[in-house]
Structures are given as structure tokens and as C-alpha cells.
Scaffold this motif. Structure first.
Motif, mmCIF file in Angstrom:
data_model
loop_
_atom_site.group_PDB
_atom_site.id
_atom_site.type_symbol
_atom_site.label_atom_id
_atom_site.label_comp_id
_atom_site.label_asym_id
_atom_site.label_seq_id
_atom_site.Cartn_x
_atom_site.Cartn_y
_atom_site.Cartn_z
ATOM 1 N N ALA A 44 -8.682 -60.126 -62.647
ATOM 2 C CA ALA A 44 -9.522 -58.948 -62.467
ATOM 3 C C ALA A 44 -9.797 -58.754 -60.982
ATOM 4 C CB ALA A 44 -10.836 -59.104 -63.215
ATOM 5 N N PRO A 45 -9.798 -57.504 -60.517
ATOM 6 C CA PRO A 45 -10.130 -57.277 -59.110
ATOM 7 C C PRO A 45 -11.565 -57.702 -58.839
ATOM 8 C CG PRO A 45 -9.656 -55.197 -60.247
ATOM 9 C CD PRO A 45 -9.507 -56.286 -61.236
ATOM 10 N N SER A 46 -11.761 -58.314 -57.687
ATOM 11 C CA SER A 46 -13.116 -58.742 -57.321
ATOM 12 C C SER A 46 -13.597 -57.903 -56.148
ATOM 13 C CB SER A 46 -13.135 -60.228 -56.975
ATOM 14 O OG SER A 46 -12.419 -60.437 -55.783
ATOM 15 N N GLY A 47 -14.724 -58.279 -55.578
ATOM 16 C CA GLY A 47 -15.304 -57.516 -54.480
ATOM 17 C C GLY A 47 -14.436 -57.489 -53.232
ATOM 18 N N GLY A 48 -13.657 -58.551 -53.014
ATOM 19 C CA GLY A 48 -12.801 -58.611 -51.836
ATOM 20 C C GLY A 48 -11.601 -57.701 -51.962
ATOM 21 N N ARG A 49 -11.050 -57.301 -50.831
ATOM 22 C CA ARG A 49 -9.930 -56.356 -50.854
ATOM 23 C C ARG A 49 -8.666 -56.976 -51.431
ATOM 24 N NH1 ARG A 49 -8.722 -51.705 -47.257
ATOM 25 N NH2 ARG A 49 -6.501 -51.343 -47.512
ATOM 26 N N ASP A 50 -8.395 -58.217 -51.078
ATOM 27 C CA ASP A 50 -7.161 -58.855 -51.516
ATOM 28 C C ASP A 50 -7.435 -60.016 -52.471
ATOM 29 O OD1 ASP A 50 -4.380 -59.026 -51.473
ATOM 30 O OD2 ASP A 50 -4.418 -60.619 -49.970
ATOM 31 N N GLU A 51 -8.648 -60.095 -52.994
ATOM 32 C CA GLU A 51 -9.004 -61.199 -53.884
ATOM 33 C C GLU A 51 -8.963 -60.755 -55.338
ATOM 34 O OE1 GLU A 51 -12.034 -63.952 -51.295
ATOM 35 O OE2 GLU A 51 -12.863 -62.414 -52.599
ATOM 36 N N VAL A 52 -8.666 -61.717 -56.180
ATOM 37 C CA VAL A 52 -8.642 -61.471 -57.616
ATOM 38 C C VAL A 52 -9.418 -62.605 -58.296
ATOM 39 C CG1 VAL A 52 -6.436 -62.655 -57.963
ATOM 40 C CG2 VAL A 52 -7.135 -60.917 -59.562
ATOM 41 N N LEU A 53 -10.182 -62.260 -59.315
ATOM 42 C CA LEU A 53 -10.924 -63.243 -60.094
ATOM 43 C C LEU A 53 -10.039 -63.681 -61.250
ATOM 44 C CD1 LEU A 53 -13.578 -64.740 -60.768
ATOM 45 C CD2 LEU A 53 -14.199 -62.751 -62.144
ATOM 46 N N CYS A 75 -6.718 -65.352 -53.385
ATOM 47 C CA CYS A 75 -6.155 -64.264 -52.575
ATOM 48 C C CYS A 75 -4.761 -63.939 -53.095
ATOM 49 C CB CYS A 75 -6.077 -64.676 -51.111
ATOM 50 S SG CYS A 75 -7.671 -64.758 -50.311
ATOM 51 N N LEU A 76 -4.480 -62.667 -53.303
ATOM 52 C CA LEU A 76 -3.157 -62.263 -53.777
ATOM 53 C C LEU A 76 -2.098 -62.447 -52.702
ATOM 54 C CD1 LEU A 76 -3.811 -59.058 -55.906
ATOM 55 C CD2 LEU A 76 -3.098 -61.303 -56.679
ATOM 56 N N SER A 77 -2.509 -62.448 -51.450
ATOM 57 C CA SER A 77 -1.539 -62.609 -50.365
ATOM 58 C C SER A 77 -0.971 -64.021 -50.315
ATOM 59 C CB SER A 77 -2.181 -62.266 -49.017
ATOM 60 O OG SER A 77 -3.286 -63.115 -48.779
ATOM 61 N N ALA A 78 -1.588 -64.974 -51.016
ATOM 62 C CA ALA A 78 -1.111 -66.356 -51.027
ATOM 63 C C ALA A 78 0.225 -66.482 -51.755
ATOM 64 C CB ALA A 78 -2.149 -67.263 -51.672
ATOM 65 N N GLY A 79 0.512 -65.563 -52.646
ATOM 66 C CA GLY A 79 1.783 -65.595 -53.366
ATOM 67 C C GLY A 79 1.617 -65.988 -54.819
#
Length: 162
Positions: A44-53, A75-79
Motif C-alpha cells: 500500500a502507498p504510504s506517506g512517503g513519495r517512494d515508500e510502500v507499506l 523504499c520501492l527504489s531499492a528494487g
């Protein structure tokens, strides 16, 4: 974010389980269900721009889902590989916790001895187990209104009867 989350969830589902179902929630998140392992993962999208819960939980008998037992922010940018590692850790935590009894969720410990009841559903003291003997505020308001009406009636019309 929603399209990216859906693509990431599809890739993640392929890494985690051979048999899986991916669907979108009403809130914009994505759920991956592994029926054969009786587990689910939610992104689920969280408060951060690139973070996901990321949340993980169990699938109960009958197909219903139990509440999440563990969650983490990633972080979604982690891969996808890093996300898969976090999901595996959450799934192992979910498997390590004991299963809750059906219909009880995650409440505190239950009483060991149930309350003794008489045949008509009353407790031994005579009161019903579900209702209290206290008079509510609404009942007192009704009593006050009835007394006021009787008082007004007797004040205005009482003199005609004397």
C-alpha cells in the motif's frame, strides 16, 4: 504510483510464489494471495513519495483473510529483490506466530473457566448477563416529561374538578 505498484506486485508475486493471485484494493493498494501457503502480502502507498507499506498475514479456512500480523516500510527504489527479502522476512514472522482461534482476532487471553449460567440464561446472582440494572438517561428524561405533563394538567384542569 498505482501503476508502478501494480507492476512491482506482479514481479514480486512471481519471485515469492509459483501460484498466486494479484488484485487491487479499494484503497489503491495491491494484494498478493498465496492460497497454497495460506498467506497474503499487501503493498500500500504510504506517506512517503517512494515508500510502500508492506503487510503480511494469514488466509483462514474458507478464504477469508486474518488481520496483518507484521508490517514494514520499504523504499520501492531499492528494487524487487530487496522487497522480496523483506516480504520473506515478514512471511516468516507470520508463520512463527501462533494462529489465533477462528473469530477471535488478536484479543488478549481468554478466561479459562466460563461463567456459570442457569437454564434461563441468567447468572447465578439473578441478573441477566447482557443487561445492566441501571436506569439510563433517556429513561429519566421520559419520567421527568411525564411528571411535568401530569403536573401541568392538574394545575390547569384541576380547579374545574374541585
Amino acid at each position: 504510483m498505482g501503476a508502478r505498484l501494480g507492476e512491482t506486485a506482479s514481479e514480486l508475486a512471481g519471485l515469492l510464489w509459483r501460484e498466486h493471485t494479484v488484485y487491487r484494493e479499494r484503497t489503491g493498494g495491491v494484494v498478493i494471495r498465496g492460497e497454497h501457503v495460506q498467506r497474503w502480502i499487501s503493498l500500500a502507498p504510504s506517506g512517503g513519495r517512494d515508500e510502500v507499506l508492506v503487510r503480511a498475514g494469514r488466509i483462514l479456512d474458507g478464504g477469508t483473510t486474518a488481520p496483518a500480523r507484521s508490517e514494514a516500510l520499504v523504499c520501492l527504489s531499492a528494487g524487487t529483490g530487496e522487497l522480496a527479502a523483506v516480504c520473506r522476512r515478514l512471511l516468516s514472522e507470520t508463520a512463527a506466530t501462533p494462529a489465533a482461534p477462528h473469530g477471535h482476532g488478536q484479543r488478549g487471553p481468554q478466561r479459562r473457566t466460563p461463567r456459570r449460567r442457569t437454564p434461563r440464561g441468567r447468572t447465578p446472582r439473578g441478573r441477566t448477563a447482557t443487561r445492566s440494572r441501571r436506569t439510563g438517561l433517556a429513561s429519566w428524561a421520559v419520567v421527568v416529561v411525564v411528571v411535568a405533563i401530569v403536573g401541568l394538567y392538574s394545575a390547569f384542569y384541576g380547579r374545574f374538578f374541585l
